[in-house]
Design an enzyme around this catalytic site. Structure first.
Site, PDB file in Angstrom:
ATOM      1  N   SER A 225       0.851  -1.181   0.000  1.00 53.71           N
ATOM      2  CA  SER A 225       0.000   0.000   0.000  1.00 53.71           C
ATOM      3  C   SER A 225       0.888   1.233   0.000  1.00 53.71           C
ATOM      4  O   SER A 225       2.076   1.158   0.337  1.00 53.71           O
ATOM      5  CB  SER A 225      -0.884  -0.003   1.253  1.00 53.71           C
ATOM      6  OG  SER A 225      -1.539   1.237   1.438  1.00 53.71           O
TER       7      SER A 225
ATOM      8  N   TYR B  12      -2.061  -1.849  10.121  1.00 52.70           N
ATOM      9  CA  TYR B  12      -2.114  -1.921   8.655  1.00 52.70           C
ATOM     10  C   TYR B  12      -0.837  -1.330   8.068  1.00 52.70           C
ATOM     11  O   TYR B  12      -0.198  -1.921   7.199  1.00 52.70           O
ATOM     12  CB  TYR B  12      -3.341  -1.163   8.154  1.00 52.70           C
ATOM     13  CG  TYR B  12      -3.530  -1.156   6.661  1.00 52.70           C
ATOM     14  CD1 TYR B  12      -4.208  -2.192   6.025  1.00 52.70           C
ATOM     15  CD2 TYR B  12      -3.052  -0.105   5.878  1.00 52.70           C
ATOM     16  CE1 TYR B  12      -4.404  -2.185   4.646  1.00 52.70           C
ATOM     17  CE2 TYR B  12      -3.234  -0.092   4.503  1.00 52.70           C
ATOM     18  CZ  TYR B  12      -3.913  -1.127   3.888  1.00 52.70           C
ATOM     19  OH  TYR B  12      -4.094  -1.115   2.535  1.00 52.70           O
TER      20      TYR B  12
END
Length: 288
Positions: free
Chosen positions: A153, A166
């Site tokens: 990401s 995350y």
């Protein structure tokens, strides 16, 4: 010669569905892997006869191992491509208020829910472990080379304060591919990661999507640009590719701060190799 075979996790929607569709259009037999049978079966049916759905929970090693075994056998004892794409956001936020902190019967604070790390990082590591094994077994069926792609990401390059686990997991994915890519390519397996900016998926809270400016949305077609780059070059490995709007960017690790660190990063590998080669035992920590 048999068709190449791909597994894509989290392929019931979003990035995974887009990559599965793209690979199918390029002549791959595609295993649509997802926890949700409704969406997964729908995607596989839409793709056609050379696609199949296998339900899998990547947080469970046994479930992911069964996925690989079934996919390999379904594909004619061959596996060529794996996209470790399944991911989740933080299941529990480390900043939780005192009211949400719970203790057990011994008065010990209960552990933080780290399912995010299990799905986003540990499952990726185990996926690479499994992929390597089945690529090696694929030679008799015309395979023997492999493309491993993990979904990191933009949060794996910068930071997302709302979801620190995350962020940590996505940084870990980038570290994994950078560390292992140059080694695996020696046996024909490339290891790379995509680092998408904002792509609307099921992870996105509806209120966020409602407020997000359209000009800052990255389309799924940009993911396919990165996938095509990986497919086209058997030497392209260890790369973290940032995806923003319509462009892909090959991001390099931070620069060396001085000549000493440059030497450590570029010249010390033979020393580390020799150290780890002694019985192939991990180095002990002080106090062990």
């Amino acid at each position: 010669m048999s068709k190449p075979v791909a597994i894509v996790t989290g392929a019931g929607s979003g990035i995974g569905e887009g990559v599965a569709t793209h690979l199918y259009s390029k002549g791959y037999k595609v295993v649509v892997a997802d926890l949700n049978p409704t969406t997964g079966e729908k995607v596989a049916a839409r793709l056609g006869l050379d696609a199949t759905f296998i339900q899998a929970d990547v947080a469970s090693y046994r479930s992911q191992a069964l996925l690989f075994k079934q996919a390999y056998e379904w594909g004619g004892n061959r596996l060529d491509f794996f996209h470790a794409n399944a991911g989740i956001d933080d299941r529990q936020v480390i900043y939780d208020s005192a009211e949400k902190e719970e203790v057990d019967e011994e008065g010990l604070l209960k552990p933080l829910n780290t399912k995010t790390m299990q799905v986003n990082l540990e499952a990726v590591i185990q996926g690479l472990w499994l992929f390597k094994y089945y690529v090696r077994k694929s030679k008799e069926a015309g395979g023997g080379k492999g493309k491993f792609v993990a979904t990191s990401s933009a949060a794996g390059l910068y930071a997302m304060p709302q979801c620190p686990q995350y962020t940590a997991s996505k940084y870990g994915v980038v570290g994994l591919v950078r560390a292992s890519g140059e080694v695996f390519v020696k046996e024909g397996i490339t290891v790379n990661a995509i680092c998408p900016a904002f792509i609307p998926t099921n992870l996105c809270p509806p209120e966020v999507l409602k407020r997000w400016p359209k000009e800052h949305i990255t389309p799924l077609s940009t993911v396919n640009k990165a996938i095509d780059a990986f497919l086209a070059d058997d030497t392209l490995t260890g790369q973290a590719v940032e995806l923003s709007q319509g462009d892909i960017f090959f991001r390099q690790q931070v620069d060396w701060p001085n000549e000493s660190q440059k030497w450590v990063g570029t010249q010390s590998h033979t020393i580390w190799d020799e150290g780890y080669a002694v019985g192939m035992q991990p180095m002990k920590r002080i106090g062990d």
